[in-house]
Motif scaffolding. Structure first.
Motif, PDB file in Angstrom:
ATOM      1  N   ILE A  47      41.502 -48.327   1.792  1.00 58.74           N
ATOM      2  CA  ILE A  47      42.383 -48.165   2.956  1.00 58.74           C
ATOM      3  C   ILE A  47      43.628 -49.037   2.807  1.00 58.74           C
ATOM      4  CG2 ILE A  47      42.580 -48.475   5.451  1.00 58.74           C
ATOM      5  CD1 ILE A  47      39.587 -47.914   5.664  1.00 58.74           C
ATOM      6  N   LEU A  48      43.430 -50.286   2.400  1.00 56.23           N
ATOM      7  CA  LEU A  48      44.559 -51.209   2.247  1.00 56.23           C
ATOM      8  C   LEU A  48      45.485 -50.765   1.119  1.00 56.23           C
ATOM      9  CD1 LEU A  48      42.670 -54.611   2.659  1.00 56.23           C
ATOM     10  CD2 LEU A  48      43.938 -53.330   4.391  1.00 56.23           C
ATOM     11  N   ASN A  49      44.911 -50.291   0.021  1.00 59.15           N
ATOM     12  CA  ASN A  49      45.739 -49.849  -1.110  1.00 59.15           C
ATOM     13  C   ASN A  49      46.596 -48.641  -0.734  1.00 59.15           C
ATOM     14  OD1 ASN A  49      44.691 -51.834  -2.784  1.00 59.15           O
ATOM     15  ND2 ASN A  49      43.068 -50.520  -3.588  1.00 59.15           N
ATOM     16  N   VAL A  50      46.033 -47.722   0.034  1.00 58.15           N
ATOM     17  CA  VAL A  50      46.798 -46.549   0.464  1.00 58.15           C
ATOM     18  C   VAL A  50      47.921 -46.968   1.411  1.00 58.15           C
ATOM     19  CG1 VAL A  50      46.686 -44.373   1.744  1.00 58.15           C
ATOM     20  CG2 VAL A  50      44.877 -44.959   0.132  1.00 58.15           C
ATOM     21  N   LEU A  51      47.621 -47.859   2.353  1.00 58.07           N
ATOM     22  CA  LEU A  51      48.638 -48.301   3.310  1.00 58.07           C
ATOM     23  C   LEU A  51      49.773 -49.074   2.634  1.00 58.07           C
ATOM     24  CD1 LEU A  51      46.485 -49.454   6.361  1.00 58.07           C
ATOM     25  CD2 LEU A  51      48.032 -47.508   6.279  1.00 58.07           C
ATOM     26  N   GLU A  52      49.464 -49.792   1.569  1.00 58.62           N
ATOM     27  CA  GLU A  52      50.478 -50.596   0.894  1.00 58.62           C
ATOM     28  C   GLU A  52      51.294 -49.801  -0.120  1.00 58.62           C
ATOM     29  OE1 GLU A  52      48.250 -53.781  -0.748  1.00 58.62           O
ATOM     30  OE2 GLU A  52      47.984 -54.820   1.179  1.00 58.62           O
ATOM     31  N   ASP A  53      51.009 -48.515  -0.246  1.00 61.18           N
ATOM     32  CA  ASP A  53      51.774 -47.669  -1.159  1.00 61.18           C
ATOM     33  C   ASP A  53      53.193 -47.503  -0.611  1.00 61.18           C
ATOM     34  OD1 ASP A  53      52.833 -45.837  -2.870  1.00 61.18           O
ATOM     35  OD2 ASP A  53      51.319 -44.298  -2.551  1.00 61.18           O
ATOM     36  N   PRO A  54      54.238 -47.969  -1.313  1.00 64.37           N
ATOM     37  CA  PRO A  54      55.607 -47.889  -0.780  1.00 64.37           C
ATOM     38  C   PRO A  54      56.111 -46.452  -0.634  1.00 64.37           C
ATOM     39  CG  PRO A  54      55.625 -48.613  -3.076  1.00 64.37           C
ATOM     40  CD  PRO A  54      54.192 -48.599  -2.646  1.00 64.37           C
ATOM     41  N   LYS A  55      55.486 -45.512  -1.335  1.00 61.74           N
ATOM     42  CA  LYS A  55      55.915 -44.117  -1.265  1.00 61.74           C
ATOM     43  C   LYS A  55      55.221 -43.355  -0.141  1.00 61.74           C
ATOM     44  CE  LYS A  55      56.883 -43.807  -6.235  1.00 61.74           C
ATOM     45  NZ  LYS A  55      56.572 -43.083  -7.509  1.00 61.74           N
ATOM     46  N   LEU A  56      54.276 -43.996   0.536  1.00 59.85           N
ATOM     47  CA  LEU A  56      53.525 -43.319   1.591  1.00 59.85           C
ATOM     48  C   LEU A  56      54.395 -43.136   2.828  1.00 59.85           C
ATOM     49  CD1 LEU A  56      50.556 -42.296   1.925  1.00 59.85           C
ATOM     50  CD2 LEU A  56      50.177 -44.338   3.311  1.00 59.85           C
ATOM     51  N   ASP A  57      54.330 -41.957   3.402  1.00 52.94           N
ATOM     52  CA  ASP A  57      55.127 -41.635   4.585  1.00 52.94           C
ATOM     53  C   ASP A  57      54.680 -42.488   5.778  1.00 52.94           C
ATOM     54  OD1 ASP A  57      57.052 -39.436   5.748  1.00 52.94           O
ATOM     55  OD2 ASP A  57      55.400 -39.599   7.169  1.00 52.94           O
ATOM     56  N   LEU A  58      55.653 -42.936   6.589  1.00 49.72           N
ATOM     57  CA  LEU A  58      55.327 -43.777   7.739  1.00 49.72           C
ATOM     58  C   LEU A  58      54.481 -43.027   8.764  1.00 49.72           C
ATOM     59  CD1 LEU A  58      58.639 -45.750   8.344  1.00 49.72           C
ATOM     60  CD2 LEU A  58      56.423 -46.698   7.717  1.00 49.72           C
ATOM     61  N   ASN A  59      54.709 -41.734   8.897  1.00 46.38           N
ATOM     62  CA  ASN A  59      53.872 -40.950   9.809  1.00 46.38           C
ATOM     63  C   ASN A  59      52.417 -40.999   9.386  1.00 46.38           C
ATOM     64  OD1 ASN A  59      56.080 -40.199  11.311  1.00 46.38           O
ATOM     65  ND2 ASN A  59      56.356 -38.249  10.292  1.00 46.38           N
ATOM     66  N   LEU A  60      52.171 -40.878   8.083  1.00 49.18           N
ATOM     67  CA  LEU A  60      50.805 -40.902   7.570  1.00 49.18           C
ATOM     68  C   LEU A  60      50.151 -42.261   7.811  1.00 49.18           C
ATOM     69  CD1 LEU A  60      48.559 -39.436   6.156  1.00 49.18           C
ATOM     70  CD2 LEU A  60      49.618 -39.961   3.957  1.00 49.18           C
ATOM     71  N   PRO A  72      45.693 -57.958  10.560  1.00 48.91           N
ATOM     72  CA  PRO A  72      47.080 -58.430  10.380  1.00 48.91           C
ATOM     73  C   PRO A  72      47.778 -57.775   9.200  1.00 48.91           C
ATOM     74  CG  PRO A  72      45.627 -60.272  10.849  1.00 48.91           C
ATOM     75  CD  PRO A  72      44.745 -59.080  10.635  1.00 48.91           C
ATOM     76  N   GLN A  73      47.067 -57.647   8.093  1.00 49.62           N
ATOM     77  CA  GLN A  73      47.628 -57.002   6.905  1.00 49.62           C
ATOM     78  C   GLN A  73      47.893 -55.521   7.162  1.00 49.62           C
ATOM     79  OE1 GLN A  73      45.198 -57.625   3.452  1.00 49.62           O
ATOM     80  NE2 GLN A  73      46.377 -56.237   2.157  1.00 49.62           N
ATOM     81  N   ILE A  74      47.009 -54.877   7.908  1.00 40.43           N
ATOM     82  CA  ILE A  74      47.163 -53.447   8.215  1.00 40.43           C
ATOM     83  C   ILE A  74      48.389 -53.214   9.086  1.00 40.43           C
ATOM     84  CG2 ILE A  74      46.104 -51.523   9.467  1.00 40.43           C
ATOM     85  CD1 ILE A  74      43.372 -52.598   8.537  1.00 40.43           C
ATOM     86  N   VAL A  75      48.570 -54.038  10.122  1.00 35.16           N
ATOM     87  CA  VAL A  75      49.720 -53.861  11.022  1.00 35.16           C
ATOM     88  C   VAL A  75      51.030 -54.114  10.286  1.00 35.16           C
ATOM     89  CG1 VAL A  75      50.867 -54.832  13.058  1.00 35.16           C
ATOM     90  CG2 VAL A  75      48.439 -54.309  13.130  1.00 35.16           C
ATOM     91  N   GLN A  76      51.048 -55.070   9.387  1.00 30.92           N
ATOM     92  CA  GLN A  76      52.259 -55.317   8.609  1.00 30.92           C
ATOM     93  C   GLN A  76      52.630 -54.114   7.758  1.00 30.92           C
ATOM     94  OE1 GLN A  76      51.161 -58.919   6.541  1.00 30.92           O
ATOM     95  NE2 GLN A  76      52.110 -60.231   8.079  1.00 30.92           N
ATOM     96  N   SER A  77      51.640 -53.377   7.273  1.00 31.22           N
ATOM     97  CA  SER A  77      51.910 -52.181   6.472  1.00 31.22           C
ATOM     98  C   SER A  77      52.317 -51.002   7.343  1.00 31.22           C
ATOM     99  CB  SER A  77      50.676 -51.808   5.638  1.00 31.22           C
ATOM    100  OG  SER A  77      50.317 -52.838   4.757  1.00 31.22           O
ATOM    101  N   VAL A  78      51.647 -50.856   8.495  1.00 30.56           N
ATOM    102  CA  VAL A  78      51.927 -49.714   9.378  1.00 30.56           C
ATOM    103  C   VAL A  78      53.272 -49.882  10.078  1.00 30.56           C
ATOM    104  CG1 VAL A  78      51.117 -48.476  11.427  1.00 30.56           C
ATOM    105  CG2 VAL A  78      49.484 -49.219   9.696  1.00 30.56           C
ATOM    106  N   CYS A  79      53.631 -51.120  10.410  1.00 33.66           N
ATOM    107  CA  CYS A  79      54.883 -51.398  11.131  1.00 33.66           C
ATOM    108  C   CYS A  79      55.767 -52.314  10.282  1.00 33.66           C
ATOM    109  CB  CYS A  79      54.591 -52.055  12.480  1.00 33.66           C
ATOM    110  SG  CYS A  79      53.527 -51.090  13.556  1.00 33.66           S
ATOM    111  N   PRO A  80      56.492 -51.766   9.324  1.00 34.07           N
ATOM    112  CA  PRO A  80      57.373 -52.616   8.507  1.00 34.07           C
ATOM    113  C   PRO A  80      58.531 -53.169   9.339  1.00 34.07           C
ATOM    114  CG  PRO A  80      57.733 -50.295   8.021  1.00 34.07           C
ATOM    115  CD  PRO A  80      56.545 -50.351   8.926  1.00 34.07           C
ATOM    116  N   LEU A  81      59.106 -54.251   8.859  1.00 37.64           N
ATOM    117  CA  LEU A  81      60.204 -54.894   9.597  1.00 37.64           C
ATOM    118  C   LEU A  81      61.433 -54.003   9.739  1.00 37.64           C
ATOM    119  CD1 LEU A  81      60.123 -58.582   8.312  1.00 37.64           C
ATOM    120  CD2 LEU A  81      59.961 -57.838  10.694  1.00 37.64           C
TER     121      LEU A  81
END
Length: 284
Positions: free
Chosen positions: A45-58, A92-101
């Protein structure tokens, strides 16, 4: 399947996730079916969320999945609280990935899911909820949101979310001061190109992503409304069923007299006339 195959298949499921209940249920079923491989599924789950090419909607859909997975694990004791503590420690790590600055499009989705998760863990985060919903930029700037390693991970997650909200409000304020306000009508292409996209580190949703997000949000809100109407009634003699409830009030009310019936029909006719007159076109 071995652990490697489970991780690969689960990664594929997450990358094709949609807000439809069927797709979310499929992902939850797969995770709970392979609960013995939790040590591989959570890092996936963390690896997928941290993928920079992953769409924000996803990413927002994956966070909704995490919310529902924790709920399902809480509701079913036979899973022995699987994923609950491991996902909570990674929030905390998940929210940082889901909601980038550099993008605030997932803030409300993260807020809704965090409210659900906080309720299940019985962590008091009411002050953070109030700050998110009604806090002004000045109040958020004056509020201490520094992370403390000794605090609950849910509290740290709320602080990260409020940090993202504060950055979003600052960016909004900066945008309003830098861009001239126009009172003229602008076409659709001009609306989607109003922001300055010269900064390569800034992520913005494209027109196609925004339209897709609108359609997906409709499905999400539909699911939330369906869940709101679900009633879990314990099986026992102290609870009456719907038919017993209806029969009780049906037999309790006496039949209408001729005068009451005529008054009811007159009132109904007045309502019908009022509705018909509200239409612009003549009704048949």
């Amino acid at each position: 399947m071995d652990s490697f195959e489970v991780a690969n298949q689960f990664s594929t499921i997450l990358r094709n996730l949609t807000p439809q209940q069927q797709q979310l249920s499929k992902a939850i079923y797969f995770a709970l079916k392979n609960v013995d491989k939790e040590d591989y599924i959570v890092p996936t789950i963390l690896n997928v969320l941290e993928d920079p090419k992953l769409d924000l909607n996803l990413k927002s859909f994956i966070f909704q999945f995490i919310d529902l997975l924790i709920q399902e694990s809480f509701n079913n004791p036979r899973y022995n609280n699987a994923y609950i503590q491991s996902l909570k420690s990674k929030l905390p790590q998940i929210v940082q990935s889901v909601c980038p600055l550099n993008n605030s499009s997932n803030l409300m989705v993260a807020f809704t899911s965090l409210c659900h998760i906080s309720t299940r863990f019985k962590v008091d985060c009411e002050s953070y909820k109030a700050d998110f919903q009604t806090g002004t930029l000045d109040e958020l700037q004056n509020k201490s949101l520094e992370l403390d390693g000794n605090e609950d991970t849910l509290v740290s997650t709320w602080k990260i979310l409020l940090q993202r909200l504060r950055a979003s409000k600052l960016n909004r304020k900066r945008l309003l001061s830098d861009v001239e306000v126009t009172e003229e009508n602008v076409d659709e292409e001009q609306i989607f190109n109003i922001r300055n996209k010269s900064d390569p580190n800034t992520q913005y949703l494209t027109k196609k992503q925004i339209i897709t997000r609108i359609e997906d949000d409709r499905e999400t809100h539909k699911r939330l409304k369906e869940n709101r109407w679900c009633v879990n009634r314990d099986k026992g003699t102290k609870f009456i069923c719907e038919n017993e409830f209806i029969n009780n009030y049906w037999n309790k009310c006496h039949p209408l007299t001729k005068k009451e019936n005529a008054e009811f029909l007159n009132n109904l006719q007045e309502l019908n006339s009022m509705v018909l007159s509200s239409y612009k076109d003549k009704q048949f």
